[in-house]
Design an enzyme around this catalytic site. Structure first.
Site, PDB file in Angstrom:
ATOM      1  N   GLU A 184       0.820   5.778   0.405  1.00  0.00           N
ATOM      2  CA  GLU A 184       0.137   7.047   0.635  1.00  0.00           C
ATOM      3  C   GLU A 184       0.843   8.086  -0.223  1.00  0.00           C
ATOM      4  O   GLU A 184       2.054   7.987  -0.470  1.00  0.00           O
ATOM      5  CB  GLU A 184       0.177   7.436   2.111  1.00  0.00           C
ATOM      6  CG  GLU A 184      -0.470   6.429   3.053  1.00  0.00           C
ATOM      7  CD  GLU A 184      -1.951   6.193   2.800  1.00  0.00           C
ATOM      8  OE1 GLU A 184      -2.604   7.061   2.170  1.00  0.00           O
ATOM      9  OE2 GLU A 184      -2.466   5.144   3.220  1.00  0.00           O
TER      10      GLU A 184
ATOM     11  N   HIS B 157      -4.713  10.698   5.271  1.00  0.00           N
ATOM     12  CA  HIS B 157      -3.643   9.955   5.944  1.00  0.00           C
ATOM     13  C   HIS B 157      -3.002  10.683   7.113  1.00  0.00           C
ATOM     14  O   HIS B 157      -2.239  10.089   7.887  1.00  0.00           O
ATOM     15  CB  HIS B 157      -2.566   9.522   4.936  1.00  0.00           C
ATOM     16  CG  HIS B 157      -2.056  10.615   4.041  1.00  0.00           C
ATOM     17  ND1 HIS B 157      -1.448  11.754   4.517  1.00  0.00           N
ATOM     18  CD2 HIS B 157      -2.062  10.715   2.681  1.00  0.00           C
ATOM     19  CE1 HIS B 157      -1.094  12.524   3.500  1.00  0.00           C
ATOM     20  NE2 HIS B 157      -1.457  11.934   2.365  1.00  0.00           N
TER      21      HIS B 157
ATOM     22  N   ASP C  59      -2.480  -0.396   6.612  1.00  0.00           N
ATOM     23  CA  ASP C  59      -3.423  -0.825   5.585  1.00  0.00           C
ATOM     24  C   ASP C  59      -2.952  -2.091   4.882  1.00  0.00           C
ATOM     25  O   ASP C  59      -3.764  -2.938   4.498  1.00  0.00           O
ATOM     26  CB  ASP C  59      -3.632   0.297   4.560  1.00  0.00           C
ATOM     27  CG  ASP C  59      -4.518   1.407   5.102  1.00  0.00           C
ATOM     28  OD1 ASP C  59      -4.939   1.302   6.270  1.00  0.00           O
ATOM     29  OD2 ASP C  59      -4.780   2.380   4.371  1.00  0.00           O
TER      30      ASP C  59
ATOM     31  N   HIS D 230      -5.668   6.562   7.319  1.00  0.00           N
ATOM     32  CA  HIS D 230      -4.961   5.636   6.440  1.00  0.00           C
ATOM     33  C   HIS D 230      -3.470   5.665   6.775  1.00  0.00           C
ATOM     34  O   HIS D 230      -2.901   6.720   7.080  1.00  0.00           O
ATOM     35  CB  HIS D 230      -5.154   6.027   4.979  1.00  0.00           C
ATOM     36  CG  HIS D 230      -6.530   5.780   4.469  1.00  0.00           C
ATOM     37  ND1 HIS D 230      -6.783   5.170   3.266  1.00  0.00           N
ATOM     38  CD2 HIS D 230      -7.738   6.051   5.006  1.00  0.00           C
ATOM     39  CE1 HIS D 230      -8.092   5.093   3.068  1.00  0.00           C
ATOM     40  NE2 HIS D 230      -8.688   5.627   4.116  1.00  0.00           N
TER      41      HIS D 230
ATOM     42  N   ASP E 158       0.854  -1.184   0.000  1.00  0.00           N
ATOM     43  CA  ASP E 158       0.000   0.000   0.000  1.00  0.00           C
ATOM     44  C   ASP E 158       0.896   1.242   0.000  1.00  0.00           C
ATOM     45  O   ASP E 158       2.031   1.201   0.498  1.00  0.00           O
ATOM     46  CB  ASP E 158      -0.922   0.019   1.220  1.00  0.00           C
ATOM     47  CG  ASP E 158      -1.935   1.150   1.151  1.00  0.00           C
ATOM     48  OD1 ASP E 158      -2.799   1.112   0.253  1.00  0.00           O
ATOM     49  OD2 ASP E 158      -1.856   2.072   1.981  1.00  0.00           O
TER      50      ASP E 158
END
Length: 257
Positions: free
Chosen positions: A9, A57, A158, A153, A7
């Protein structure tokens, strides 16, 4: 089989508009079990972060001051993911950002597609649950995965949650909590609760033919054999004779003599 649940960001939604990766989180699965190995980096994007992205986030430009740039972590990242299957939710988003970061590095001709196979869990969820919400929070609820720590997040958090969801979606899971606590020196009580998908066992029912049904079957085979001139493919099988050991057979012959 080696899989990397990944994942990211980012500073915004469009890599084509110059938005950058600010966090990468990866969790390794080997033969569908967490290995305890992870990859996690915060990255200096060398640009501002959109307010909308920061609201998702919670990562600010100040938090990223002094963090390495993508070019400084790329070799470590590639070494971690190379040759594995990447498991990503909405894979097109993350791979587009990763490819854009790789393209910025002079002399790099690598793309994610050249390094790894990619499995998109969003596409998988949509095929399994058409017409339903299939974001990560909805899947956690559907598969009873604890995501209570997910107030904002975060790439590594995640990725860990997605690993639980992916394993539950595809037939069951090992407890990530135990593997993570072992890797970090903690205890299982310190880790997130993970509920395994338990499939109830179904006893196999065996139905035997009755004597009347066996008799009717034998009669029908005789009719078919007569009509086909003895070419019936399912002849009546005589009851199996008991197997007599050689020594016992010899003794029986001697006794009858």
């Amino acid at each position: 089989m080696r899989q990397i649940v990944l994942d990211t960001e980012t500073t915004g939604l469009e890599p084509d508009l110059g938005h950058r990766i600010i966090e990468i989180g990866c969790v390794e699965l080997v033969n569908r079990r967490p290995s305890g190995r992870t990859f996690h980096k915060y990255i200096d994007p060398e640009r501002a972060i959109d307010e909308g992205a920061a609201a998702v986030h919670g990562i600010t430009r100040e938090v990223l001051q002094g963090k390495p740039k993508f070019a400084e972590v790329v070799d470590e990242l590639v070494l971690f993911i190379d040759g594995a299957e990447l498991v990503i939710h909405n894979a097109a988003f993350d791979t587009a950002f990763l490819d854009a970061e790789l393209a910025r590095i002079q002399g790099q001709a690598r793309t994610i597609a050249k390094l790894c196979r990619v499995l998109d869990t969003l596409a998988l969820a949509r095929s399994m649950h058409p017409g339903q919400r299939n974001n990560l929070d909805a899947l956690c609820k559907r598969y009873s995965i604890d995501n209570s720590r997910r107030e904002l997040h975060g790439a590594l958090l995640d990725a860990r949650i997605l690993a639980d969801v992916y394993l539950a979606m595809t037939g069951g899971q090992a407890a990530l909590a135990l593997a993570e606590s072992t890797a970090t020196g903690g205890t299982a009580a310190d880790s997130r609760a993970v509920r395994a998908l338990v499939r109830p066992s179904i006893p196999l029912v065996v139905i035997s033919a009755t004597e009347e049904e066996m008799a009717a079957h034998t009669t029908m085979l005789a009719v078919i054999a007569k009509a086909s001139g003895g070419k019936c493919l399912w002849p009546v099988v005589a009851p199996a004779q008991p197997v007599v050991p050689a020594a016992a057979s010899a003794q029986m012959s001697h006794s009858s003599a």
